[in-house]
Design a protein around this motif. Structure first.
Motif, PDB file in Angstrom:
ATOM      1  N   GLY A   1      45.859 -24.502   0.002  1.00  0.00           N
ATOM      2  CA  GLY A   1      46.812 -23.844   0.128  1.00  0.00           C
ATOM      3  C   GLY A   1      48.359 -24.832   0.369  1.00  0.00           C
ATOM      4  N   VAL A   2      49.173 -24.281  -0.454  1.00  0.00           N
ATOM      5  CA  VAL A   2      50.648 -25.095  -0.318  1.00  0.00           C
ATOM      6  C   VAL A   2      51.691 -24.151   0.201  1.00  0.00           C
ATOM      7  CG1 VAL A   2      52.449 -26.360  -1.441  1.00  0.00           C
ATOM      8  CG2 VAL A   2      50.181 -26.730  -2.187  1.00  0.00           C
TER       9      VAL A   2
ATOM     10  N   VAL B   1      43.904 -33.344  -3.712  1.00  0.00           N
ATOM     11  CA  VAL B   1      42.767 -34.013  -4.261  1.00  0.00           C
ATOM     12  C   VAL B   1      42.505 -35.295  -4.024  1.00  0.00           C
ATOM     13  CG1 VAL B   1      41.573 -34.420  -6.450  1.00  0.00           C
ATOM     14  CG2 VAL B   1      43.043 -32.355  -6.151  1.00  0.00           C
ATOM     15  N   ARG B   2      41.367 -35.974  -3.548  1.00  0.00           N
ATOM     16  CA  ARG B   2      41.185 -37.491  -3.392  1.00  0.00           C
ATOM     17  C   ARG B   2      41.765 -38.265  -4.554  1.00  0.00           C
ATOM     18  NH1 ARG B   2      37.819 -41.632  -1.182  1.00  0.00           N
ATOM     19  NH2 ARG B   2      39.411 -43.116  -1.435  1.00  0.00           N
ATOM     20  N   HIS B   3      43.021 -39.046  -4.229  1.00  0.00           N
ATOM     21  CA  HIS B   3      43.483 -39.497  -5.694  1.00  0.00           C
ATOM     22  C   HIS B   3      42.833 -40.827  -5.894  1.00  0.00           C
ATOM     23  CE1 HIS B   3      44.467 -42.102  -2.044  1.00  0.00           C
ATOM     24  NE2 HIS B   3      45.791 -41.901  -2.139  1.00  0.00           N
ATOM     25  N   ASP B   4      42.275 -41.475  -5.512  1.00  0.00           N
ATOM     26  CA  ASP B   4      41.280 -42.987  -5.871  1.00  0.00           C
ATOM     27  C   ASP B   4      40.343 -42.234  -6.673  1.00  0.00           C
ATOM     28  OD1 ASP B   4      42.848 -44.699  -4.364  1.00  0.00           O
ATOM     29  OD2 ASP B   4      41.886 -44.238  -2.661  1.00  0.00           O
ATOM     30  N   ALA B   5      39.576 -41.200  -5.993  1.00  0.00           N
ATOM     31  CA  ALA B   5      38.199 -40.642  -6.788  1.00  0.00           C
ATOM     32  C   ALA B   5      38.632 -39.795  -8.148  1.00  0.00           C
ATOM     33  CB  ALA B   5      37.828 -39.289  -5.974  1.00  0.00           C
TER      34      ALA B   5
ATOM     35  N   ILE C   1      48.992 -34.350  -3.295  1.00  0.00           N
ATOM     36  CA  ILE C   1      49.378 -32.687  -3.319  1.00  0.00           C
ATOM     37  C   ILE C   1      49.298 -32.254  -4.795  1.00  0.00           C
ATOM     38  CG2 ILE C   1      50.821 -30.723  -3.000  1.00  0.00           C
ATOM     39  CD1 ILE C   1      52.043 -32.753  -0.710  1.00  0.00           C
ATOM     40  N   VAL C   2      48.595 -31.181  -5.134  1.00  0.00           N
ATOM     41  CA  VAL C   2      48.543 -30.445  -6.397  1.00  0.00           C
ATOM     42  C   VAL C   2      48.784 -29.216  -6.321  1.00  0.00           C
ATOM     43  CG1 VAL C   2      46.506 -31.902  -7.065  1.00  0.00           C
ATOM     44  CG2 VAL C   2      46.176 -29.793  -6.228  1.00  0.00           C
ATOM     45  N   ARG C   3      49.632 -28.378  -7.256  1.00  0.00           N
ATOM     46  CA  ARG C   3      50.122 -27.095  -6.980  1.00  0.00           C
ATOM     47  C   ARG C   3      50.725 -26.784  -8.524  1.00  0.00           C
ATOM     48  NH1 ARG C   3      55.812 -28.212  -7.241  1.00  0.00           N
ATOM     49  NH2 ARG C   3      56.298 -30.252  -6.449  1.00  0.00           N
ATOM     50  N   SER C   4      51.031 -25.469  -8.757  1.00  0.00           N
ATOM     51  CA  SER C   4      51.541 -25.259  -9.938  1.00  0.00           C
ATOM     52  C   SER C   4      52.693 -24.115  -9.751  1.00  0.00           C
ATOM     53  CB  SER C   4      50.553 -24.538 -10.820  1.00  0.00           C
ATOM     54  OG  SER C   4      49.761 -23.273 -10.298  1.00  0.00           O
TER      55      SER C   4
END
Ligand SMILES: Cc1cc2nc3c(=O)[nH]c(=O)nc-3n(C[C@H](O)[C@H](O)[C@H](O)COP(=O)(O)OP(=O)(O)OC[C@H]3O[C@@H](n4cnc5c(N)ncnc54)[C@H](O)[C@@H]3O)c2cc1C
Ligand SMILES: [Zn+2]
Lengths: 98, 419
Positions: B119-120, B183-187, B81-84
């Protein structure tokens, strides 16, 4: 992971609350190095990967504060002591008061 | 080694050739005797730091030393998860820089990291919780970050299958950040590794740092399982192992290591198109592009270096899930794992010099450092290249606990298992 409380016996982890490293002791506020000592006491932790002395509170049981010695990479618990006994042993002059 | 530019044409070409022409994504390097900068830790933050050192600051004589394989730590274990959507002034500009870097990342590194701004949505269940979200949303908007307060009807339109009329925790609405997502973490690990490697950075795997070599009060290199490596500057980005590595330099830090678990279900048809968090317990969920539900909750709550957790939290997470969306009850769990996080005493990170000359620290990411990866790399690179903090990371000082400038988003005090 289960904890064997000296009063209540072997109990599930979710009966206990965790309060962190049991090593830091409240420093002398009148000492010359009190500032450094309090910063270290409140914020700095050794955070070792092996044996760790830590405070647990038996909330859903006898309400005792315990000092558990646990290997934090395997969760193996080697001893459980009653925090009050350890505190009394550390400051013998207050032993009779509690 | 990989020189090709990834594009629709390269993918079509390889499709015609039966995918026989792809080359390794990055160069697996052996250590040289000396570098300008050695970064310890090949997680997201270490790799991003190396990339921005090379791309933004022109410092290419850099090694990333990783004790296992890159991506084996938290960068490959998180729930993506990405957010600000932060509250405090010390945090918002930093996480917003990170969000902006995510938005341009794939073009910048020419790698598909599957950045998905789906969206979060943080749900609220009481008037006081709504007030807290109003305050947070306003703080975000004052900093130019997108935030929308939704009422119950609006949330119903987005995710109609939630348990809105739960007797104890009815859902009244939510705070939505549309630019947040996954976001795809491994990538991210592979993409930064490739982009850094192409600019000359050495990525050295199976190379554990076992000590620091000093010349009086300055570090001059690291002892490793593959021999001594000299360095003019050394940056630590070892997440859950921070206290352990720092102890080798004689440092005792405001950090505890804790385990956080995550869970993935069997694949199902498209079900949840964004990230949803339960505000009454701790439970958050999204659906991966493969169809699995990805979810998690609280940290286990006690010091741990074991990359696995215990049952009380498994139960707690599942109860949270059932309270929020009862229909997931019949989905089977596929996998579950844990990662070791560097929980700081105020829940906020540290990007700073250390008292040891030449040694720099990037740590304290708690359970939320994945979203920070690009900005963390940029700011850590800035600190080492210019020897002064980046404008958005000036609050992340190591001495803030002494000076009374802790950045405590949750207002919990120095109790890492509560952040
Ligand atoms: C289950 C889980 C879910 C999470 N979910 C989210 C989320 O949804 N959103 C979010 O923003 N964050 C999330 N996080 C947090 C995030 O994953 C971390 O904060 C972040 O990945 C840490 O930075 P990193 O990628 O550099 O760490 P890591 O990938 O752990 O990198 C550190 C590296 O240092 C290496 N290392 C350690 N010691 C040494 C040594 N002595 N020598 C050489 N190398 C060494 C390790 O092997 C490791 O590869 C989650 C974490 C977990 C565990
Ligand atoms: Zn008891």
């Amino acid at each position: 992971m289960r904890i064997t409380c000296p009063y209540c016996g072997n109990r599930s982890l979710d009966e206990f609350l965790y309060h962190g490293d049991a090593e830091p002791q409240r420093p002398d506020a009148t000492a010359d190095n009190a500032m450094d000592a309090f910063v270290s006491y409140a914020f700095e932790r050794t955070n070792p990967p092996g044996q760790h002395h830590e405070l647990w509170y038996h909330e859903a049981g006898c309400h005792a504060w315990l000092v558990v010695t646990r290997h934090v990479s395997t969760h193996a618990i080697s001893s459980v002591d009653i925090a009050r006994d350890l505190a009394k042993a550390r400051t013998p002059n207050t032993a009779g008061r509690a | 080694m990989a020189r090709e530019h990834f594009s629709i044409f390269s993918i079509m070409r390889e499709a015609w050739r039966g995918h026989s022409g792809w080359t390794p994504t990055w160069r697996d390097a052996a250590p040289k005797p000396e570098y300008d900068v050695v970064i310890i830790g090949g997680g997201g933050h270490g790799l991003a730091t190396a990339y921005y050192l090379a791309r933004t600051f022109g410092i290419t004589n850099v090694a990333v030393v990783e004790k296992g394989w890159i991506g084996g730590g938290n960068v490959g274990r998180n729930t993506t998860i990405v957010r600000s959507n932060y509250l405090l002034p010390g945090n918002i500009p930093f996480y917003e820089l990170s969000m902006k870097l995510w938005e341009g990342l794939e073009q910048d590194i020419n790698y598909n990291a599957m950045v998905s701004q789906r969206g979060v949505l943080n749900l609220y269940h009481s008037d006081s919780q709504r007030d807290a979200y109003v305050r947070r949303g306003n703080a975000m908007r004052l900093h130019g970050v997108d935030a929308e307060l939704l009422d119950q009807a609006a949330v119903r339109r987005m995710v109609p299958f939630l348990n809105f009329d739960n007797a104890r925790f009815p859902i009244h609405g939510g705070l939505l950040q549309r630019r947040g997502g996954t976001v795809r973490h491994d990538a991210v690990a592979w993409g930064y590794a490739r982009a850094a490697s192409l600019r000359g950075v050495d990525i050295i795997q199976n190379c554990e740092v076992t000590g620091f070599r000093r010349d009086s009060d300055r570090v001059i290199g690291v002892e490793t399982s593959r021999g001594f490596i000299g360095a003019k500057q050394i940056g630590m980005a070892v997440a859950g192992n921070t206290s352990r590595v720092a102890a080798m330099a004689g440092l005792r830090l405001p950090i505890e290591s804790h385990v956080l678990q995550a869970f993935v279900s069997e694949s199902i048809k498209p079900f949840i198109d964004g990230v949803v968090t339960f505000g009454a317990g701790h439970f958050y969920i999204s659906q991966s592009d493969k169809g699995g539900l990805v979810f998690g909750g609280d940290i286990d709550g006690y010091n741990s270096y074991a990359q696995r957790g215990n049952f009380p939290v498994v139960e707690d997470v599942c109860e949270g899930g059932m309270a929020l969306m009862p229909r997931i009850g019949r989905i089977r769990l596929l996998r579950q794992w844990g990662g070791i996080m560097d929980m700081s005493m105020d829940g906020s990170p540290i990007i700073d010099r250390t008292p040891v000359a030449g040694l720099y620290l990037n740590a304290g990411w708690c359970y939320g450092g994945f979203k920070a990866t690009p900005a963390s790399g940029m700011c850590f690179a800035h600190l080492m290249a210019r020897d002064e903090p980046h404008a958005v990371a000036t609050a992340y000082r190591l001495n803030r606990f002494r000076t009374g400038h802790a950045i405590d988003e949750k207002g919990m005090g120095p109790q890492p298992n509560l952040h």
